[in-house]
Design a protein around this motif. Structure first.
Motif, short mmCIF file in Angstrom:
data_model
loop_
_atom_site.label_atom_id
_atom_site.label_comp_id
_atom_site.label_asym_id
_atom_site.label_seq_id
_atom_site.Cartn_x
_atom_site.Cartn_y
_atom_site.Cartn_z
N THR A 266 0.99 -1.34 0.03
CA THR A 266 0.04 -0.02 0.07
C THR A 266 0.98 1.14 -0.05
O THR A 266 0.55 2.19 -0.63
CB THR A 266 -1.01 -0.11 1.06
OG1 THR A 266 -1.70 -1.08 1.18
CG2 THR A 266 -1.78 1.27 1.16
N GLU A 267 1.89 1.22 0.69
CA GLU A 267 2.88 2.44 1.02
C GLU A 267 3.30 2.61 -0.58
O GLU A 267 3.59 3.66 -0.81
CB GLU A 267 3.82 1.95 2.02
CG GLU A 267 4.85 3.40 2.07
CD GLU A 267 6.01 3.09 2.79
OE1 GLU A 267 6.57 4.09 3.47
OE2 GLU A 267 6.26 1.79 3.49
N GLN A 268 4.04 1.47 -1.27
CA GLN A 268 4.60 1.61 -2.68
C GLN A 268 3.57 2.36 -3.31
O GLN A 268 4.11 2.78 -4.27
CB GLN A 268 5.32 0.28 -3.03
CG GLN A 268 5.62 0.35 -4.33
CD GLN A 268 6.28 -0.84 -4.84
OE1 GLN A 268 6.21 -1.96 -3.94
NE2 GLN A 268 6.50 -1.05 -6.16
N PHE A 269 2.40 1.79 -3.56
CA PHE A 269 1.38 2.01 -4.60
C PHE A 269 0.76 3.30 -4.32
O PHE A 269 0.68 4.33 -5.09
CB PHE A 269 0.25 1.19 -4.59
CG PHE A 269 0.32 -0.42 -4.90
CD1 PHE A 269 1.23 -0.61 -5.78
CD2 PHE A 269 -0.19 -1.38 -4.18
CE1 PHE A 269 1.46 -1.94 -6.39
CE2 PHE A 269 -0.31 -2.50 -4.86
CZ PHE A 269 0.73 -2.98 -5.94
N ALA A 270 0.95 4.00 -3.04
CA ALA A 270 0.46 5.26 -2.48
C ALA A 270 1.70 6.37 -3.13
O ALA A 270 1.41 7.30 -3.61
CB ALA A 270 0.40 5.53 -1.21
N GLN A 271 2.77 5.92 -3.14
CA GLN A 271 3.98 6.85 -3.60
C GLN A 271 3.84 6.68 -4.97
O GLN A 271 4.36 7.86 -5.56
CB GLN A 271 5.17 6.19 -3.10
CG GLN A 271 5.45 6.26 -1.67
CD GLN A 271 6.90 5.39 -1.10
OE1 GLN A 271 7.38 4.96 -2.07
NE2 GLN A 271 7.20 5.91 0.06
N GLU A 272 3.32 5.70 -5.66
CA GLU A 272 3.20 5.74 -7.16
C GLU A 272 1.89 6.61 -7.69
O GLU A 272 1.92 6.72 -8.50
CB GLU A 272 3.41 4.34 -7.60
CG GLU A 272 4.71 3.59 -7.21
CD GLU A 272 4.61 2.21 -7.77
OE1 GLU A 272 3.68 1.50 -8.20
OE2 GLU A 272 5.51 1.51 -7.49
N GLY A 273 1.01 6.87 -6.54
CA GLY A 273 0.13 7.24 -6.86
C GLY A 273 -1.26 6.20 -7.70
O GLY A 273 -1.87 6.83 -8.22
N ASN A 274 -0.92 5.14 -7.15
CA ASN A 274 -1.60 3.92 -7.93
C ASN A 274 -2.75 3.54 -7.21
O ASN A 274 -2.77 2.67 -6.25
CB ASN A 274 -0.77 2.76 -8.31
CG ASN A 274 -1.20 1.83 -9.10
OD1 ASN A 274 -2.42 1.88 -9.37
ND2 ASN A 274 -0.37 1.25 -9.91
N LEU A 275 -3.98 4.55 -7.18
CA LEU A 275 -5.01 4.12 -6.51
C LEU A 275 -5.75 2.90 -6.82
O LEU A 275 -6.12 2.08 -5.89
CB LEU A 275 -6.14 5.31 -6.39
CG LEU A 275 -7.25 5.29 -5.59
CD1 LEU A 275 -7.05 4.83 -4.12
CD2 LEU A 275 -8.33 6.30 -6.07
#
Length: 92
Positions: free
Chosen positions: A41-50
């Motif tokens: 979740t942290e990684q996807f959030a940093q990528e802006g990948n909702l």
């Protein structure tokens, strides 16, 4: 996401199963999958990948529903799949 969360859970179970009994392996794998969800979740959030965050959370909730009431059938399924994988490797 390359691997479903359930596939990751099964992989963790198989990894832990080499060193512990069914119950402990399942418990450890379930705890590890929770940490995996946090990290992903942290990684996807940093990528802006909702979209991937939503998929990951949905899959985690589905696992929680399966594990929640009684995890015996899921443990049995994991154990059976693990035995089949080992037997398949040995037959090659």
């Amino acid at each position: 996401m390359d691997e479903t969360l359930m596939a990751t859970f099964k992989r963790y179970y198989a990894d832990y199963r080499g060193a512990a009994n069914v119950d402990q392996s399942f418990s450890d794998a379930y705890q590890a999958i929770a940490y995996h969800v946090i990290e992903q979740t942290e990684q996807f959030a940093q990528e802006g990948n909702l979209a991937d965050i939503q998929t990951l959370i949905r899959e985690f909730k589905e696992i929680g529903l399966v594990v929640g009431p009684s995890n015996d059938s899921l443990k049995e399924r994991f154990e059976q799949e693990l035995v089949e994988q080992v037997l398949n490797r040995e037959s090659l």
